[in-house]
Design a protein around this motif. Sequence first.
Motif, mmCIF file in Angstrom:
data_model
loop_
_atom_site.group_PDB
_atom_site.id
_atom_site.type_symbol
_atom_site.label_atom_id
_atom_site.label_comp_id
_atom_site.label_asym_id
_atom_site.label_seq_id
_atom_site.Cartn_x
_atom_site.Cartn_y
_atom_site.Cartn_z
ATOM 1 N N GLU A 227 0.823 -1.199 0.000
ATOM 2 C CA GLU A 227 0.000 0.000 0.000
ATOM 3 C C GLU A 227 0.863 1.258 0.000
ATOM 4 O O GLU A 227 0.504 2.271 -0.579
ATOM 5 C CB GLU A 227 -0.944 -0.017 1.185
ATOM 6 C CG GLU A 227 -2.292 0.572 0.817
ATOM 7 C CD GLU A 227 -3.307 0.412 1.921
ATOM 8 O OE1 GLU A 227 -3.848 1.436 2.343
ATOM 9 O OE2 GLU A 227 -3.535 -0.724 2.363
ATOM 10 N N GLN B 152 -0.852 6.587 -0.574
ATOM 11 C CA GLN B 152 -0.956 5.240 -1.130
ATOM 12 C C GLN B 152 -0.081 5.119 -2.376
ATOM 13 O O GLN B 152 -0.004 6.033 -3.191
ATOM 14 C CB GLN B 152 -2.410 4.902 -1.522
ATOM 15 C CG GLN B 152 -3.289 4.500 -0.370
ATOM 16 C CD GLN B 152 -3.872 5.718 0.333
ATOM 17 O OE1 GLN B 152 -3.529 6.846 0.006
ATOM 18 N NE2 GLN B 152 -4.741 5.487 1.307
ATOM 19 N N VAL C 168 1.292 4.208 -5.980
ATOM 20 C CA VAL C 168 0.698 4.122 -7.309
ATOM 21 C C VAL C 168 1.081 2.774 -7.905
ATOM 22 O O VAL C 168 2.255 2.496 -8.111
ATOM 23 C CB VAL C 168 1.202 5.269 -8.216
ATOM 24 C CG1 VAL C 168 0.626 5.140 -9.615
ATOM 25 C CG2 VAL C 168 0.885 6.611 -7.595
ATOM 26 N N THR C 169 0.073 1.936 -8.156
ATOM 27 C CA THR C 169 0.375 0.621 -8.725
ATOM 28 C C THR C 169 -0.354 0.453 -10.054
ATOM 29 O O THR C 169 -0.458 -0.638 -10.583
ATOM 30 C CB THR C 169 -0.070 -0.504 -7.774
ATOM 31 O OG1 THR C 169 -1.405 -0.246 -7.370
ATOM 32 C CG2 THR C 169 0.833 -0.598 -6.556
ATOM 33 N N ASP C 170 -0.846 1.586 -10.559
ATOM 34 C CA ASP C 170 -1.564 1.557 -11.834
ATOM 35 C C ASP C 170 -0.524 1.606 -12.960
ATOM 36 O O ASP C 170 0.183 2.611 -13.138
ATOM 37 C CB ASP C 170 -2.496 2.788 -11.868
ATOM 38 C CG ASP C 170 -3.244 2.905 -13.188
ATOM 39 O OD1 ASP C 170 -2.746 2.375 -14.207
ATOM 40 O OD2 ASP C 170 -4.312 3.533 -13.181
ATOM 41 N N GLN C 171 -0.432 0.497 -13.725
ATOM 42 C CA GLN C 171 0.570 0.389 -14.792
ATOM 43 C C GLN C 171 0.538 1.582 -15.737
ATOM 44 O O GLN C 171 1.571 2.162 -16.067
ATOM 45 C CB GLN C 171 0.294 -0.870 -15.639
ATOM 46 C CG GLN C 171 0.346 -2.157 -14.888
ATOM 47 C CD GLN C 171 1.521 -3.014 -15.363
ATOM 48 O OE1 GLN C 171 2.339 -2.584 -16.165
ATOM 49 N NE2 GLN C 171 1.595 -4.216 -14.824
ATOM 50 N N GLY C 172 -0.686 1.930 -16.132
ATOM 51 C CA GLY C 172 -0.857 3.003 -17.120
ATOM 52 C C GLY C 172 -0.318 4.317 -16.584
ATOM 53 O O GLY C 172 0.392 5.059 -17.280
ATOM 54 N N GLU C 173 -0.636 4.586 -15.331
ATOM 55 C CA GLU C 173 -0.221 5.847 -14.730
ATOM 56 C C GLU C 173 1.302 5.948 -14.670
ATOM 57 O O GLU C 173 1.892 6.980 -14.974
ATOM 58 C CB GLU C 173 -0.816 5.949 -13.320
ATOM 59 C CG GLU C 173 -0.990 7.378 -12.843
ATOM 60 C CD GLU C 173 -1.717 7.422 -11.489
ATOM 61 O OE1 GLU C 173 -1.265 8.162 -10.618
ATOM 62 O OE2 GLU C 173 -2.719 6.672 -11.322
ATOM 63 N N LYS D 268 2.849 6.406 -18.103
ATOM 64 C CA LYS D 268 2.702 7.786 -18.591
ATOM 65 C C LYS D 268 3.838 8.673 -18.073
ATOM 66 O O LYS D 268 4.438 9.441 -18.816
ATOM 67 C CB LYS D 268 1.348 8.339 -18.110
ATOM 68 C CG LYS D 268 0.687 9.282 -19.101
ATOM 69 C CD LYS D 268 -0.692 9.701 -18.614
ATOM 70 C CE LYS D 268 -0.649 11.109 -18.032
ATOM 71 N NZ LYS D 268 -1.747 11.397 -17.131
ATOM 72 N N THR E 261 6.085 11.316 -9.347
ATOM 73 C CA THR E 261 4.972 10.664 -8.629
ATOM 74 C C THR E 261 5.055 10.965 -7.130
ATOM 75 O O THR E 261 4.405 10.331 -6.331
ATOM 76 C CB THR E 261 4.987 9.137 -8.811
ATOM 77 O OG1 THR E 261 6.197 8.636 -8.224
ATOM 78 C CG2 THR E 261 4.916 8.720 -10.254
ATOM 79 N N ASN F 245 5.154 2.456 -7.301
ATOM 80 C CA ASN F 245 5.693 1.173 -6.833
ATOM 81 C C ASN F 245 7.057 0.979 -7.481
ATOM 82 O O ASN F 245 7.168 0.933 -8.705
ATOM 83 C CB ASN F 245 4.727 0.061 -7.241
ATOM 84 C CG ASN F 245 5.271 -1.313 -6.899
ATOM 85 O OD1 ASN F 245 6.310 -1.717 -7.427
ATOM 86 N ND2 ASN F 245 4.587 -2.004 -6.026
#
Length: 506
Positions: free
Chosen positions: A410, A440, A442-447, A450, A485, A490
């Motif tokens: 997390e 938290q 960031v574990t969003d691949q797309g984000e 980018k 970020t 992550n």
Amino acid sequence: MNNKFLMPLYLLKDHMNNLIKGEKHDWEMVIGLEIHAQVKSNSKLFSSSSTKFGSSPNSQVSLVDAAMPGMLPVINKYCVEQAVKTGVGLNAKINNYSVFDRKNYFYADLPQGYQISQYKYPIVGEGKVTIDFKDGTSKDIRIVRLHLEQDAGKSLHDQNPSKTYVDLNRSGVALMEIVSEPDIRTPDEAGMYISKIRSILMYLDTCDGNMQEGSLRADVNISVRKPGDEYGTRCEIKNLNSIKFIKQAINYEAKRQIEILESGGSIEQNTMLFNTSTGKTRPMRNKEEAHDYRYFPDPDLLPLEISKEEIGKIKSSIPELPDELKNKFIETYKLSNYDASVLTAEKQTSDYFNETINSDSELKNHAKIVVNWITSELFSLLNKNNQDLINSPVSPENLGQLIKLISTNEISGKIAKDVLEDMFSSRKTARQIVDEKGLQQVTDQGEIAKVIDEVIAENPKMVEQYLAGKDKLLGFFVGQAMKLTKGKANPKMLNDILKQKLNKKN
Ligand code: ADP
Ligand code: MG
């Protein structure tokens, strides 16, 4: 065949690390400690006076402690049990029969004119303690004996310019003198040995371990020799009450002895004093001036006899000691010997670890991480703020919660360090801080992709150099992307995606 290669590894290590380079030779230190540990007991060894530290001078002195004529000492059974308990904790032989002797000398703070001690027949015989090194190896230091004796009073030289005062509050307090074999080879080993003794005594609750107040202090015997030679002549440095001073005194004294020997001189067997402000030792008396104590059995005290049953009863009351606890930690949590020994060195640390790891069932699988967060991150914050683990502003439960947030990805470990600092000063929980500050991970691949695209687009020259073989630049890209970020990406995902994207450019 060259014999050197047949040498056991621990000896090789000895030869590589433990020698001091002189002008002419390599030298090895030989060190033995006589530790004085004040018995934890409300009353003194032969009287019912209080042992409380810091009371006003001469307020805790009975007629026995002041050595009034006709007074008779009466042995304090509890102090004897404490010594037996300590003997058991030091893996030592408990003697059913021991004798109190008079050790005769004159000093203003010794009104009896003798100290009651044990000489030929001590209450505890041979034992051993184990010290653990960082590289995973360990070493046994043998103990010769432990005997019971009474402390002297205290001369106060700083109260009046032309007078010395005497405070007898300490007179008659029970001490355990623990004598080691000369098995110690470096200042660090000496420090580890006394720490280990202190730790065992504190787990046993037989000494409060307070070195500053003098509850635990040591006389250090040291000599030097060429490796393989017989033991050299030793000097004894009296009454050191901190590990730092013990190490400083040994280092200074070893160098002093080496200089004398290398210039063709010989060592006189002296008793030395260590000056804590100059870091130097100086002689107090030499062998010729040494006391003849004229020991003889104290006619006022019967020999001390302890039955097997009594010893058995004391043995069964012994709590879990650091080495047992260490082995339990190694087995249960697959920790290294060193980590486990750091955790168990102080009871408050092992208690804290136990509470943290048991605060969430998940944490058992992350024991090593729990150790690191306690022994590096939390300890360094406590140090910086001059605080003790017992009063840690971060409770074991709250540290457990923080580690859980890391282990479930997390938050990143890096951000967790900031969170811990915040927890330390604000006393909020990890959850509160992470939610309030939106930390938290960031574990969003797309984000993440980018952000990496952005970094790559902004640094074409660097990309060129990286592709030309300057691998080190990877760190630069990671740093830039992390910055964008706010440290929340992550790290593993960031690394993976970054490498993928850069390698595609090839
Ligand atoms: P004493 O009774 O004269 O004090 P001990 O034999 O009891 O002498 O030794 C006291 C301490 O000195 C012990 O801790 C022992 O390990 C240490 N010791 C003995 N010989 C040496 C030596 N050659 N070099 C360093 N320490 C020594
Ligand atoms: Mg001695």
